[in-house]
Design a protein around this motif. Structure first.
Motif, PDB file in Angstrom:
ATOM      1  N   THR A 156      33.526   3.620  52.007  1.00 46.84           N
ATOM      2  CA  THR A 156      34.244   4.074  53.197  1.00 46.84           C
ATOM      3  C   THR A 156      33.393   5.046  54.000  1.00 46.84           C
ATOM      4  OG1 THR A 156      36.329   3.832  52.003  1.00 46.84           O
ATOM      5  CG2 THR A 156      36.388   5.120  54.021  1.00 46.84           C
ATOM      6  N   ASN A 157      32.680   5.920  53.304  1.00 49.16           N
ATOM      7  CA  ASN A 157      31.781   6.843  53.974  1.00 49.16           C
ATOM      8  C   ASN A 157      30.670   6.082  54.691  1.00 49.16           C
ATOM      9  OD1 ASN A 157      30.774   9.408  54.672  1.00 49.16           O
ATOM     10  ND2 ASN A 157      29.381   9.386  52.934  1.00 49.16           N
TER      11      ASN A 157
ATOM     12  N   ALA B 142      35.107   5.488  48.034  1.00 51.21           N
ATOM     13  CA  ALA B 142      34.768   6.547  48.983  1.00 51.21           C
ATOM     14  C   ALA B 142      33.344   6.378  49.497  1.00 51.21           C
ATOM     15  CB  ALA B 142      34.937   7.913  48.323  1.00 51.21           C
TER      16      ALA B 142
ATOM     17  N   ARG C 297      31.711  12.957  59.797  1.00 51.44           N
ATOM     18  CA  ARG C 297      30.548  12.083  59.592  1.00 51.44           C
ATOM     19  C   ARG C 297      30.447  11.047  60.708  1.00 51.44           C
ATOM     20  NH1 ARG C 297      27.848  11.365  54.541  1.00 51.44           N
ATOM     21  NH2 ARG C 297      25.774  10.604  55.068  1.00 51.44           N
TER      22      ARG C 297
ATOM     23  N   ASN D 183      26.138  14.496  50.772  1.00 55.47           N
ATOM     24  CA  ASN D 183      26.244  13.540  49.668  1.00 55.47           C
ATOM     25  C   ASN D 183      26.879  14.181  48.437  1.00 55.47           C
ATOM     26  OD1 ASN D 183      25.106  11.444  51.131  1.00 55.47           O
ATOM     27  ND2 ASN D 183      23.032  11.882  50.440  1.00 55.47           N
TER      28      ASN D 183
ATOM     29  N   ALA E 118      30.990  14.868  49.166  1.00 55.19           N
ATOM     30  CA  ALA E 118      31.937  13.751  49.137  1.00 55.19           C
ATOM     31  C   ALA E 118      32.613  13.559  47.778  1.00 55.19           C
ATOM     32  CB  ALA E 118      31.238  12.459  49.580  1.00 55.19           C
TER      33      ALA E 118
ATOM     34  N   PHE F  50      39.122  14.360  52.667  1.00 59.97           N
ATOM     35  CA  PHE F  50      38.182  13.256  52.875  1.00 59.97           C
ATOM     36  C   PHE F  50      38.334  12.691  54.289  1.00 59.97           C
ATOM     37  CE2 PHE F  50      36.745   8.874  52.864  1.00 59.97           C
ATOM     38  CZ  PHE F  50      35.505   8.974  52.248  1.00 59.97           C
TER      39      PHE F  50
ATOM     40  N   TRP G   8      35.318  12.365  56.758  1.00 57.15           N
ATOM     41  CA  TRP G   8      34.948  11.071  57.334  1.00 57.15           C
ATOM     42  C   TRP G   8      34.851  11.163  58.859  1.00 57.15           C
ATOM     43  CZ3 TRP G   8      36.657   7.174  60.568  1.00 57.15           C
ATOM     44  CH2 TRP G   8      36.086   5.914  60.390  1.00 57.15           C
TER      45      TRP G   8
ATOM     46  N   SER H 166      34.786  -1.273  50.564  1.00 54.71           N
ATOM     47  CA  SER H 166      35.778  -0.197  50.593  1.00 54.71           C
ATOM     48  C   SER H 166      37.130  -0.672  50.062  1.00 54.71           C
ATOM     49  CB  SER H 166      35.934   0.355  52.018  1.00 54.71           C
ATOM     50  OG  SER H 166      36.594  -0.580  52.855  1.00 54.71           O
TER      51      SER H 166
END
Length: 416
Positions: A151-152, A148, A20, A133, A136, A13, A17, A281
């Motif tokens: 946070t994303n 998550a 992203r 999407n 994740a 992750f 992240w 988050s």
């Protein structure tokens, strides 16, 4: 039961992240400058309304590929390794950034070139969003997913803050600079996606009819009124109330703050959004999720009206910050409902439907704003859009009582 672990506790992750974040900074830097260059080139030979129409075309050209490819992209996201789809889309955006950097360096930038790149970016987004999407939830346990998602969203909103501001400053230094830096960021993002290890996921039946599998995402959304109400509310509220397409007009002609001011205006909604995302988050929303989402969409409409009426940069920025915070609240609730109520084997197809709704509200909303501004002027278009968002909120509260009655995210999708 909610997990106390933070998504950053999971290695894959973290790479996801970072990828992203870098790609979002690059995307927002490019889009703000593409919009500025389209309006700047158009204003040399056109009036304000006619130039605003060109901005509407930018949004429309990004939306049309996504509309045409929705069923295919969702099916691909459920059938092909989602990491490779993401890598291919990032590579496409990298090529677009390099092409624009070269065109600006040689002084050959034109409206057709900018419109062509907009189409390619629309194709890349059509494939990347369902894949990202759907990827994740494969990287964290289900109990960690609400955190998550928030946070994303931080990566997306940080990118939306840094990207436009960086694009404005870089463009002031050299027209090719924002595209060159974006290309470098896409390269870093591509590297990070290669660091994500293979993840287990549910495979769809490869023997079944592909067309039937494609339309299953539409059928799932239609049957789940809570999900349908959430994503359609966002669609129509942002479609009517989206003011971001008119930001070059406000920066150029109304507030008269130039490309640097445009960068600040484009970043302002993300400032409010990231504050909300940071909060969720660490402290995910637990109660009254549906009713609170409705109130947040109503606030989005009020803030849009305030921005349209403002003639002072600080007030305009404050309205955009509020608008972004309200929109992030709605996005968080919607994405949590979709991800937690959708089986993994269908997340790509359902995500593609959601992406279509999101793109319709964003890119098609930009087109609608541009075309409406060409008819009644940019200020009237923004104010009318905000009023429309308020009307949609009231209507959806009656049409979808499931939204008002949704108390928590306590859903348990099946795995198949």
């Amino acid at each position: 039961m909610e997990s106390k672990q933070h998504p950053f506790a999971f290695r894959d992750f973290r790479h996801f992240w970072a990828a992203r974040l870098c790609s979002t900074i690059a995307q927002n830097s490019m889009i703000v400058i593409i919009s500025w260059q389209v309006y700047d080139i158009a204003r040399k030979t056109m009036g304000i309304k006619e130039a605003a129409l060109q901005l509407g075309l930018v949004g429309l050209l990004q939306f049309l590929p996504l509309f045409a490819l929705t069923l295919i992209t969702g099916w691909v996201a459920d059938r092909v390794d989602r990491r490779w789809i993401s890598r291919a889309c990032i590579a496409l955006q990298l090529v677009c950034a390099v092409v624009l950097a070269c065109l600006n360096s040689s002084g050959n930038i034109t409206l057709p070139a900018l419109f062509s790149i907009a189409v390619l970016l629309g194709i890349g987004r059509a494939f990347s969003m369902p894949a990202l999407n759907a990827l994740a939830p494969n990287l964290v346990p289900l109990a960690v997913l609400p955190r998550a998602i928030a946070t994303n969203a931080i990566a997306a909103r940080v990118g939306a803050i840094l990207g436009p501001a960086a694009g404005g400053y870089l463009y002031a230094a050299a027209p090719s600079a924002p595209y060159s830096v974006s290309a470098a960021l896409f390269a870093v993002s591509l590297f990070c996606t290669f660091m994500i290890r293979p993840v287990p996921r549910t495979e769809i039946d490869r023997c079944r009819n592909p067309w039937r599998q494609m339309i299953e995402g539409l059928a799932f959304v239609r049957a789940n009124r809570l999900v349908l109400g959430a994503i359609s509310l966002d669609l129509f509220a942002v479609l009517l109330g989206g003011a971001t397409a008119m930001l070059p007009v406000f920066a150029y002609d109304i507030l008269q703050v130039g490309p640097l001011g445009l960068g600040h205006l484009r970043a302002a909604p993300a400032v409010g959004a990231i504050a909300v995302a940071f909060w969720f988050s660490w402290a995910p929303l637990r109660n009254g999720v549906g009713e609170k989402m409705l109130w947040s969409v109503a606030m989005f409409g009020v803030a849009t009206i305030g921005f349209g009426l403002s003639r002072l940069l600080p007030l305009s920025l404050a309205c955009l910050v509020t608008l972004g915070a309200a929109d992030m609240f709605s996005v968080y609730v919607r994405q949590s409902l979709i991800q937690l109520s959708t089986p993994d084997a269908m997340r790509g197809r359902v995500g593609a439907v959601s992406t279509l709704f999101i793109s319709a509200s964003n890119e098609l909303g930009e087109a609608e704003s541009g075309f409406l501004a060409a008819l009644i002027g940019p200020v009237a278009a923004v104010v009318a859009g905000g009023a429309g968002a308020l009307a949609v909120t009231l209507l959806w509260a009656r049409l979808f009582p499931e939204l008002r009655h949704a108390r928590t995210f306590d859903v348990n999708p099946s795995s198949g």
